[in-house]
Scaffold this active site. Structure first.
Site, PDB file in Angstrom:
ATOM      1  N   ASP A 172       0.835  -1.201   0.000  1.00 55.17           N
ATOM      2  CA  ASP A 172       0.000   0.000   0.000  1.00 55.17           C
ATOM      3  C   ASP A 172       0.870   1.251   0.000  1.00 55.17           C
ATOM      4  O   ASP A 172       2.016   1.243   0.439  1.00 55.17           O
ATOM      5  CB  ASP A 172      -0.932   0.011   1.221  1.00 55.17           C
ATOM      6  CG  ASP A 172      -0.176   0.196   2.530  1.00 55.17           C
ATOM      7  OD1 ASP A 172       0.745  -0.613   2.784  1.00 55.17           O
ATOM      8  OD2 ASP A 172      -0.490   1.123   3.294  1.00 55.17           O
ATOM      9  N   GLU A 173       0.301   2.328  -0.521  1.00 57.76           N
ATOM     10  CA  GLU A 173       0.845   3.680  -0.417  1.00 57.76           C
ATOM     11  C   GLU A 173       2.304   3.790  -0.895  1.00 57.76           C
ATOM     12  O   GLU A 173       3.091   4.549  -0.342  1.00 57.76           O
ATOM     13  CB  GLU A 173       0.721   4.176   1.036  1.00 57.76           C
ATOM     14  CG  GLU A 173      -0.717   4.212   1.529  1.00 57.76           C
ATOM     15  CD  GLU A 173      -0.863   4.689   2.959  1.00 57.76           C
ATOM     16  OE1 GLU A 173      -1.868   5.334   3.264  1.00 57.76           O
ATOM     17  OE2 GLU A 173       0.041   4.396   3.779  1.00 57.76           O
ATOM     18  N   TYR A 180     -11.333   1.016  11.494  1.00 59.15           N
ATOM     19  CA  TYR A 180     -10.014   1.349  12.024  1.00 59.15           C
ATOM     20  C   TYR A 180     -10.108   1.916  13.440  1.00 59.15           C
ATOM     21  O   TYR A 180     -11.076   2.589  13.795  1.00 59.15           O
ATOM     22  CB  TYR A 180      -9.334   2.406  11.143  1.00 59.15           C
ATOM     23  CG  TYR A 180      -8.623   1.853   9.932  1.00 59.15           C
ATOM     24  CD1 TYR A 180      -8.943   0.606   9.402  1.00 59.15           C
ATOM     25  CD2 TYR A 180      -7.625   2.591   9.302  1.00 59.15           C
ATOM     26  CE1 TYR A 180      -8.288   0.113   8.289  1.00 59.15           C
ATOM     27  CE2 TYR A 180      -6.971   2.115   8.182  1.00 59.15           C
ATOM     28  CZ  TYR A 180      -7.307   0.867   7.685  1.00 59.15           C
ATOM     29  OH  TYR A 180      -6.650   0.387   6.587  1.00 59.15           O
ATOM     30  N   ASP A 197      -0.630   5.667  14.120  1.00 62.09           N
ATOM     31  CA  ASP A 197      -0.231   6.855  13.366  1.00 62.09           C
ATOM     32  C   ASP A 197       0.359   7.944  14.259  1.00 62.09           C
ATOM     33  O   ASP A 197       1.278   8.649  13.860  1.00 62.09           O
ATOM     34  CB  ASP A 197      -1.431   7.403  12.591  1.00 62.09           C
ATOM     35  CG  ASP A 197      -1.872   6.454  11.485  1.00 62.09           C
ATOM     36  OD1 ASP A 197      -1.673   5.236  11.648  1.00 62.09           O
ATOM     37  OD2 ASP A 197      -2.416   6.912  10.474  1.00 62.09           O
TER      38      ASP A 197
END
Length: 628
Positions: A292-293, A391, A435
Site C-alpha cells: 500500500d501507499e 479502524y 499513526d
C-alpha cells in the site's frame, strides 16, 4: 451477568394474553441464531468431568484446552476422562461425518442432563467450548436446548501494526485469548522480528524470535492464525533506513528511505530473504506484503527508471504501475514456492497497470479507489473487508461501532461500494494503527477496542444485529466478558507514595519519586525535589515517539495527557521492572546517575528496589528498603 433474554429482546408484555414467547437463546457473542429450547437445564458442578474418547486425539486436545480454561476461570481442576458420560458431564466429540452440516468451524451444542459439543473438525469442537465458557460466565446453570452454530465468513480477524511502536507480548497474548473466545480466527501482525541475516535492520521496535514463537504457539492452541506482514515496497523505512543502496532514488538523486527500489535485483533478494527468515518462526500458510501507499505523497514521474524497467520487461505500452505489480507478482511466486498464499492491500490496484496481479492473491480492501471490490471479485480475487470504517488509530480516528450497528453494517459494505452477494468475500477485520504513537497507551487501546472486536466477531460469524438496540448488544458483550486467562494489565503493583529507587547494583536513581496511578493503570513518577515528571522525549522521533535505545529519561513539566510520562511497574524477583508505557523500553541508571532507556534484549532490565520515603496509605515515614 445474565443468562436469560438480552435486554431489548422482543416478547409479549407481562400479563398479556396468548401463548408464552419462545425462550430466547442464552447470551453469547456471537449470538446463537439457531436455538431450540427444551425443558429443564444443565448444571455444571464439582463432579463435572470432560468426556472425550481416548482414541480421538483431536477431541482430547479440545477437552484438555477447555480444562485449562476452566481452571483459569476459577472452576478448579475438571478431569478429562474416557468412557460413558454421567449427569453433569461435558462430552466433546469430533465427527468428520458431520462435515456437510457443520463445515470446518461449525459445531452442535446440546444442553440437558449432560452437555455435548460436536464438531466435524477439531476447530469446530473448539468453538463449541468457547460458547460453553461464555454460558458459564452467567452461572453454573444453563437452560436446556440445542444449537447448530456455523460461521457466515471464513476469515474473522484483527490487524495490528506493531511495526514502529512496540506492543508488549502480554497485550498480544490477551488479544489472542479474547479473539478465540469470540470466535475470531485471524491475527495480522505487521511487525519487525529481530534479524540474524540483516543485523543492520535491528533498530528498536522489533521482537525476538522466541517471543514470536511463543505467540504463534498460543495462537495455534486457540486456533488463531497469526499472519506476518512486512510492508513493501513502501513503508520500508524500519528495514532499510540503514540501507541506502536499496532505497528508491528520485530524478534528483535523492534516496527515499521508505521506498524499496522495485527495479533492483538486490532489493528483491533482500525482501525475500526476510520472508525466508520469518518462516523460521511463523507457521501460517499466508504472507502479507502490504503493497500500500508506495507512491504516497509522490508520483512515478519522479522516478523515470521505473518506467524504463517496465517497458524493457513488458513492452512499449507498459506503465510505471506495471513495475510495481511485477514486484508484487515476484513476491507472490516466492511466497508460493514456500507454501505461502500472498495477501496485499487494495490501494495499489489503481487500474493504471497492464499487468494483472497473480491469481489467488487475497486483496484486503481498505480504501475506495478506481478499482472497485465488485471488479476484484468478478476477476476471481478473494477479497477481505478491511474498511477504514473499521479502524482504530492511536490518537486519531476510532471506529464508530454504534453507528455501524445501527446501519446494520456487514462485510459486504466496503469503502465506496456495497456488493449484493457475499460470494468471494472472505470476511472482515478491525485494524489497529499507531499513526500517532503516543496518542494512546496499550491499556487505552484495549479498552477502546472491546466493543469493536465483539461487533466484528458478531457480524462475521452471524447476523449483524442480534439485538433490537445497540445498548442491548453492549449488554450482551459485557455479559460475556473476557476470556479465561485474560490478564488485567491495569493494576499498579505498589501502593501510591514517595520512594527511593535503587537498582540491584546499588545505584540510586537521581531523585526520590512520588508514584501515582494513572486512569489507564500506569504510574507517573514525580520528583519530590523538583515537582517535575519523569519522561523520555529526546532523540529522533518516529510516529511522535523517541525509539532510540539509550535515550535519556529526564524531568519535565508534568502533563496528565502526556503518555510519555506514564510508566509500567512490573513485579519481578527481587523488586520491580520499570518500563515506559509507550516506548516499552526499560529504565536503567548509569554510573554517573543518569536515567536511560534500553530494550530488554540489548540490556537486561534493571531490577529496582523501592524504599518507602512517604506512603500515602499510612502517612508515615519509614526507613530501609522494602519489596512492597
Amino acid at each position: 451477568m445474565v443468562a436469560g433474554p438480552v435486554p431489548g429482546a422482543v416478547g409479549a408484555p407481562a400479563g398479556a394474553a396468548g401463548p408464552a414467547p419462545a425462550a430466547a437463546p442464552p447470551v453469547t457473542v456471537p449470538a446463537l441464531t439457531d436455538w431450540t429450547p427444551r425443558e429443564g437445564s444443565y448444571s455444571f458442578g464439582r463432579t463435572t468431568r470432560l468426556v472425550a474418547d481416548a482414541r480421538d486425539k483431536q477431541a482430547r486436545r479440545v477437552a484438555a484446552t477447555l480444562g485449562g480454561d476452566l481452571r483459569a476461570a476459577g472452576r478448579g481442576t475438571v478431569p478429562v476422562v474416557d468412557g460413558g458420560a454421567r449427569k453433569g458431564d461435558v462430552v466433546v466429540t469430533v465427527d468428520p461425518a458431520r462435515g456437510k452440516a457443520l463445515g470446518k468451524e461449525g459445531y452442535e451444542l446440546t444442553a440437558g442432563g449432560t452437555l455435548t459439543i460436536t464438531g466435524a473438525t477439531e476447530v469446530g469442537a473448539f468453538y463449541g467450548t468457547r460458547t460453553l465458557l461464555q454460558l458459564l460466565a452467567a452461572g453454573d446453570r444453563i437452560p436446556a436446548g440445542r444449537t447448530v452454530d456455523v460461521p457466515q465468513y471464513a476469515e474473522r480477524g484483527v490487524g495490528v501494526c506493531a511495526c514502529y511502536i512496540h506492543i508488549t507480548p502480554e497485550w498480544l497474548e490477551n488479544l489472542v485469548r479474547d479473539m478465540a473466545y469470540n470466535k475470531l480466527n485471524q491475527l495480522l501482525l505487521e511487525l519487525k522480528v529481530k534479524s540474524e541475516a540483516h543485523p543492520e535492520a535491528n533498530t528498536w521496535g522489533y521482537y525476538t524470535k522466541d517471543e514470536i514463537r511463543a505467540l504463534v504457539a498460543l495462537g495455534e492452541k486457540y486456533h488463531v492464525t497469526v499472519i506476518p506482514e512486512i510492508n513493501s515496497p513502501g513503508h520500508m523505512d524500519p528495514w532499510i533506513e540503514n540501507r541506502p543502496d536499496l532505497q528508491l532514488t528520485d530524478i534528483d538523486g535523492k534516496p527515499q528511505p521508505s521506498r524499496l527500489d522495485v527495479t533492483a535485483p538486490e532489493a528483491f533478494a533482500y525482501y525475500t530473504s526476510l520472508i525466508d527468515e520469518y518462516a523460521e518462526v511463523f507457521t501460517s500458510g499466508a504472507w502479507h506484503m502490504g503493497a500500500d501507499e508506495y507512491m504516497l505523497g509522490s508520483d512515478f514521474a519522479k522516478y523515470p527508471h521505473v518506467l524504463e524497467y517496465a517497458r524493457q520487461k513488458y513492452g512499449p505500452d507498459a506503465t510505471p504501475q506495471d513495475a510495481f505489480i511485477d514486484f508484487v507478482n515476484r513476491v507472490h511466486d516466492h511466497a508460493a514456492a514456500k507454501g505461502k498464499r500472498l495477501r496485499i492491500w487494495n490501494d495499489g490496484l489503481t487500474g493504471d497497470n497492464t499487468v494483472p496481479v497473480k491469481a489467488g492473491t487475497t486483496v484486503e480492501h481498505w480504501l475506495g479507489v478506481k478499482t472497485k471490490p465488485s471488479e476484484l471479485l468478478a476477476q476471481g480475487y478473494p477479497v477481505l473487508n478491511a474498511s477504514y470504517s473499521l479502524y482504530l488509530i492511536r490518537g486519531g480516528f476510532h471506529m464508530n461501532t454504534k453507528s455501524l450497528y445501527e446501519q446494520q453494517w456487514d462485510p459486504r459494505s466496503f469503502e465506496g461500494e456495497k456488493v449484493a452477494s457475499r460470494d468471494g468475500i472472505t470476511g472482515a477485520k478491525i485494524s489497529l494503527w499507531p499513526d500517532n504513537g503516543r496518542g494512546n497507551t496499550e491499556n487505552e487501546v484495549a479498552a477502546s477496542m472491546y466493543l469493536p472486536l465483539r461487533y466484528v466477531a458478531q457480524t462475521t460469524w452471524g447476523t449483524p444485529n442480534p439485538d433490537a438496540t445497540y445498548d442491548a448488544f453492549t449488554a450482551r458483550a459485557e455479559a460475556a466478558g473476557h476470556a479465561p486467562g485474560w490478564r488485567d494489565l491495569t493494576r499498579l503493583p505498589v501502593t501510591e507514595g514517595t520512594y527511593t529507587l535503587r537498582d540491584s547494583k546499588g545505584r540510586l536513581a537521581p531523585a526520590d519519586w512520588r508514584i501515582s496511578r494513572t486512569a489507564d493503570g500506569y504510574a507517573t513518577l514525580t520528583s519530590a525535589a523538583s515537582g517535575r515528571c519523569a519522561e523520555t522525549r529526546s532523540g529522533r522521533l518516529t510516529l511522535n515517539v523517541p525509539l532510540q535505545p539509550g535515550t535519556p529519561v529526564t524531568e519535565e513539566s508534568c502533563a496528565a495527557s502526556n503518555t510519555l510520562q506514564r510508566w509500567q511497574l512490573t513485579a519481578v524477583p527481587g523488586g520491580y521492572r520499570l518500563t515506559n508505557a509507550i516506548t516499552q523500553m526499560a529504565v536503567h541508571v548509569t554510573e554517573d546517575g543518569r536515567m536511560v532507556q534500553y530494550p530488554a534484549d540489548q540490556q537486561p532490565p534493571a531490577v529496582w528496589r523501592l524504599g518507602s520515603v512517604f506512603n500515602v496509605a499510612s502517612s508515615a515515614r519509614t526507613a530501609g528498603q522494602t519489596g512492597l
